[in-house]
Write an enzyme that holds these catalytic residues in place. Sequence first.
Site, mmCIF file in Angstrom:
data_model
loop_
_atom_site.group_PDB
_atom_site.id
_atom_site.type_symbol
_atom_site.label_atom_id
_atom_site.label_comp_id
_atom_site.label_asym_id
_atom_site.label_seq_id
_atom_site.Cartn_x
_atom_site.Cartn_y
_atom_site.Cartn_z
ATOM 1 C CB SER A 47 -0.908 -0.007 1.244
ATOM 2 O OG SER A 47 -1.745 1.121 1.256
ATOM 3 C CD GLU A 48 -1.136 3.780 -3.358
ATOM 4 O OE1 GLU A 48 -1.861 4.548 -4.014
ATOM 5 O OE2 GLU A 48 -1.544 2.733 -2.831
ATOM 6 C CG ASN A 49 -1.082 3.416 3.781
ATOM 7 O OD1 ASN A 49 -1.060 2.540 2.936
ATOM 8 N ND2 ASN A 49 -1.709 3.262 4.930
ATOM 9 C CB SER B 184 5.818 3.460 0.005
ATOM 10 O OG SER B 184 4.642 2.986 -0.610
#
Length: 223
Positions: free
Chosen positions: A45-47, A87
């Site tokens: 996930s990008e976060n 990320s």
Amino acid sequence: MNAQEIIARRVALELREGMLVNLGIGLPTMVANYISTGLNVFLQSENGLIGLDARPPEGMEDDDLTDAGGGYVTAIPGATRIDSVMSFGLIRGGHLDITVLGGLQVDAKGLLANWMIPGVLAPGMGGAMDLVTGAKQVIVAMQHTAKDGASKIVPECTWPLTSIRPVSQIVTNLAFIEVTPVGLLLKETAPGVAVETVIKATAASLMISPTVCEMVLSGSLTS
């Protein structure tokens, strides 16, 4: 089986052992619920989470475990937290095997518009541009038509593009479509859906595979 489940189940069958996979906000997150048991896939996930898993049972939510859209997730053993620099380094560096994203429009060349509708306030593109540009394989998971019945697969996008790089496949509640250098190739239809129905619901021109078949929605596919 509803339309979203058909899409998520079919996309899940594209995942292979050991892949690093990003699931976009909304419908794509449902793919995590249908990954074959025993298949070791690492969801990113990008976060800043690698190793996320399906949504937790009600009452077991953890505010520190969310996807990029803020939805609650669980984590597999060995999952790791990373910062946004790492990320996006993974995304931009071409290390993602697959990203699954929603779509507003996809055109005859496979170009995606998925981040804003002109005249409607949008919070921003987020990581969509980086994901379409950087992932090895880009799958668009979306309904075949909009709420007003208009096709979302169009000759040319009329809304702002996410990237100038074409996507790889389009998976809808009606069809599985491959994006090729010469156009869109219909390879599969959803259960009970005729080829003619897909053609009628698609504003862009479609090539029809000589081996077009009905979608498999469980088990596994061979490469």
